[in-house]
Design an enzyme around this catalytic site. Structure first.
Site, mmCIF file in Angstrom:
data_model
loop_
_atom_site.group_PDB
_atom_site.id
_atom_site.type_symbol
_atom_site.label_atom_id
_atom_site.label_comp_id
_atom_site.label_asym_id
_atom_site.label_seq_id
_atom_site.Cartn_x
_atom_site.Cartn_y
_atom_site.Cartn_z
ATOM 1 N N ASN A 210 42.621 39.829 61.252
ATOM 2 C CA ASN A 210 43.854 40.590 61.037
ATOM 3 C C ASN A 210 43.751 41.924 61.779
ATOM 4 O O ASN A 210 42.737 42.220 62.405
ATOM 5 C CB ASN A 210 44.106 40.792 59.532
ATOM 6 N N ASP A 279 41.672 36.102 53.290
ATOM 7 C CA ASP A 279 41.724 35.362 52.025
ATOM 8 C C ASP A 279 41.160 33.952 52.179
ATOM 9 O O ASP A 279 40.604 33.393 51.247
ATOM 10 C CB ASP A 279 43.177 35.281 51.529
ATOM 11 N N PRO A 305 35.404 34.135 49.011
ATOM 12 C CA PRO A 305 35.046 34.834 47.765
ATOM 13 C C PRO A 305 35.753 36.172 47.703
ATOM 14 O O PRO A 305 36.026 36.782 48.738
ATOM 15 C CB PRO A 305 33.531 35.031 47.899
ATOM 16 N N ILE A 307 35.323 39.796 47.095
ATOM 17 C CA ILE A 307 34.137 40.656 47.088
ATOM 18 C C ILE A 307 34.214 41.691 45.973
ATOM 19 O O ILE A 307 33.271 41.861 45.180
ATOM 20 C CB ILE A 307 33.978 41.341 48.470
ATOM 21 N N VAL A 308 35.348 42.383 45.885
ATOM 22 C CA VAL A 308 35.447 43.460 44.901
ATOM 23 C C VAL A 308 35.368 42.903 43.473
ATOM 24 O O VAL A 308 34.766 43.509 42.579
ATOM 25 C CB VAL A 308 36.719 44.317 45.149
ATOM 26 N N PHE A 323 41.907 48.453 46.700
ATOM 27 C CA PHE A 323 43.196 48.814 47.314
ATOM 28 C C PHE A 323 44.204 47.712 47.019
ATOM 29 O O PHE A 323 43.835 46.548 46.874
ATOM 30 C CB PHE A 323 43.047 48.960 48.837
ATOM 31 N N LYS A 337 46.724 44.093 39.341
ATOM 32 C CA LYS A 337 45.559 43.726 40.164
ATOM 33 C C LYS A 337 44.305 44.440 39.682
ATOM 34 O O LYS A 337 43.221 43.870 39.630
ATOM 35 C CB LYS A 337 45.843 44.088 41.636
ATOM 36 N N LYS A 341 41.151 42.217 38.501
ATOM 37 C CA LYS A 341 39.896 42.260 39.261
ATOM 38 C C LYS A 341 38.825 43.086 38.565
ATOM 39 O O LYS A 341 37.727 43.255 39.089
ATOM 40 C CB LYS A 341 40.155 42.825 40.668
HETATM 41 O O1 C5P Z 1 43.893 40.441 46.333
HETATM 42 P P1 C5P Z 1 44.104 41.456 47.422
HETATM 43 O O2 C5P Z 1 43.599 40.987 48.763
HETATM 44 O O3 C5P Z 1 45.490 42.010 47.482
HETATM 45 O O4 C5P Z 1 43.188 42.686 46.958
HETATM 46 C C1 C5P Z 1 42.948 43.781 47.756
HETATM 47 C C2 C5P Z 1 41.664 44.441 47.331
HETATM 48 O O5 C5P Z 1 40.635 43.491 47.101
HETATM 49 C C3 C5P Z 1 41.123 45.363 48.395
HETATM 50 O O6 C5P Z 1 40.397 46.390 47.736
HETATM 51 C C4 C5P Z 1 40.183 44.433 49.179
HETATM 52 O O7 C5P Z 1 39.184 45.152 49.884
HETATM 53 C C5 C5P Z 1 39.603 43.589 48.083
HETATM 54 N N1 C5P Z 1 39.258 42.214 48.476
HETATM 55 C C6 C5P Z 1 37.936 41.817 48.492
HETATM 56 N N2 C5P Z 1 37.623 40.517 48.808
HETATM 57 C C7 C5P Z 1 38.586 39.638 49.119
HETATM 58 C C8 C5P Z 1 39.937 40.030 49.121
HETATM 59 C C9 C5P Z 1 40.245 41.318 48.792
HETATM 60 O O8 C5P Z 1 37.045 42.627 48.220
HETATM 61 N N3 C5P Z 1 38.247 38.384 49.436
#
Ligand code: C5P
Length: 398
Positions: A210, A279, A305, A307-308, A323, A337, A341
């Protein structure tokens, strides 16, 4: 308290009568703990000698752009890199105009362009020159570029006029310099920040990714360093240089980013997920380049996966910040969210506005936590990052 302890301050002196006060500015910066080096313009040397500032700073004063001797030792790029802060006091109307025009016609303006450090200006000029529309427009331009200002003060001027344009007093200038660093707000804390995009391989030459530039994550890393934190970036592929003093783990895929983060958060106080993680990834990576043939081919993707989420769910998880880029019901979706999370804080931005977020230099966000929220109005990413770091410091204070 020595708020500029361990900081390198490059003091630029331009040619106005207030240049006589730069000697005291050097002293005040040193009292705050700073190491000071000085650049003087040609005009400044008409008002105060380099020898005075050399004796006070303990370093040779830099005056020439094209100086063979200097380029062999500390040339203009080294000076620009050396500085943690470039302070220009006094900053004359001419110097301000040259900065606004992006000129690089002497050592001081060249270093101003070449330095990644914050720049603080202490304007000094006749009150009519300060009030002139050209000066006002130049100041506005520089403020939009995130340069900082202290003063000018108002009062009696060397030329006999009374009004705004006097350089601020040296103690106030040194205090403004120190305030830029929020010294100690996160002193000794360990901060891990993910930044940039991920790349998900399709075959040996192609990938899904992206447009994330990494600017916000890198600005957060700089702000964390300025706040005294031991800072590690886990960065996807971007074209930015990591800030000086940051450790940087370069990764490509979401899986590599996850592995790196899980290692690092075992010993981490604050985790900030700023990366735009893909994603989905291709279900399999072809061993050879996919050949062109059929009119249509389809690609099977599997979920990456989160990560956060994985970090927040871990045993003794750090203070975790995420974010949320949304296009509608921004605050509602962001708060949802945050809960889903398991985050302590979330930074929401409305990406339906193309002037902010993703690949731009500016951002406008709302920071949400369990018991409150704060909107941060539109500003350059470094300024937004400093404010976010201030809120994180407040939220993590014991
Ligand atoms: O679910 P979404 O992608 O909208 O969430 C955004 C947040 O989750 C951001 O902080 C992004 O860095 C984190 N994220 C992550 N791992 C992923 C997808 C999003 O850490 N696979």
């Amino acid at each position: 308290m020595a708020h500029l302890f361990n900081r390198n301050v490059l003091l630029g002196v331009s040619g106005g009568i207030a240049a006589y006060k730069s000697a005291e500015v050097v002293r005040q910066l040193q009292e705050q703990g700073a190491t000071v080096r000085v650049i003087m313009t040609h005009g400044a040397q008409e008002f105060i000698t380099p020898l005075t500032l050399q004796a006070l700073s303990g370093h040779p004063v830099h005056t020439q752009l094209l100086d063979e001797q200097a380029e062999q030792g500390m040339g203009h790029i080294e000076l620009a890199r050396w500085a943690d802060l470039l302070l220009i006091a006094p900053a004359t109307a001419d110097l301000i105009a040259r900065l606004a025009a992006g000129r690089a016609d002497d050592l001081l303006t060249t270093v101003s362009l070449a330095t990644p450090a914050p720049v603080l200006l202490a304007p000094a000029m006749n009150q009519q020159m300060w009030r002139d529309q050209a000066t006002a427009a130049n100041i506005e331009t520089l403020q939009r570029r995130d340069l900082h200002f202290i003063g000018p003060a108002a009062g009696e001027q060397a030329c006999g006029d009374i009004g705004p344009g006097r350089m601020e007093q040296p103690p106030a200038i040194a205090a403004a310099a120190a305030a830029l660093f929020h010294t100690g707000a996160l002193a000794g804390k360990k901060v891990v920040i993910t930044a940039g995009p991920t790349r998900e391989l399709l075959d040996p030459v192609r990938y899904i990714s992206n447009h994330s530039s990494g600017k916000m994550g890198y600005a957060l890393a700089q702000a964390a360093i300025d706040a005294g934190a031991v800072t590690t970036l886990v960065s996807g592929p971007v074209s930015l240089d990591p800030p000086a003093h940051a450790k940087c783990h370069r990764v490509e895929s979401a899986q590599e980013m996850l592995d790196s983060c899980l290692d690092l958060v075992a010993d981490c106080d604050i985790f900030i997920a700023c990366a735009a993680v893909a994603d989905y990834r291709p279900a399999q990576i072809e061993g050879q380049k996919i050949k062109k043939g059929a009119e249509e081919i389809s690609l099977q993707l599997v979920k990456n996966p989160d990560i956060v989420n994985a970090v927040a769910a871990g045993e003794s998880a750090p203070f975790t910040v995420g974010f949320a880029a949304e296009t509608q019901n921004v605050l509602g979706y962001a708060r949802d969210k945050m809960q889903r999370k398991g985050l302590n804080m979330i930074i929401a931005n409305d990406v339906s506005d193309h002037g902010i977020g993703f690949n731009s230099n500016e951002n406008e966000v709302t920071v949400l936590w369990e018991t409150g929220e704060q909107a941060l109005s539109r500003a350059g990413k470094p300024a937004i990052a400093r404010q976010i770091m201030g809120l994180i410091a407040k939220a993590t204070k014991n």
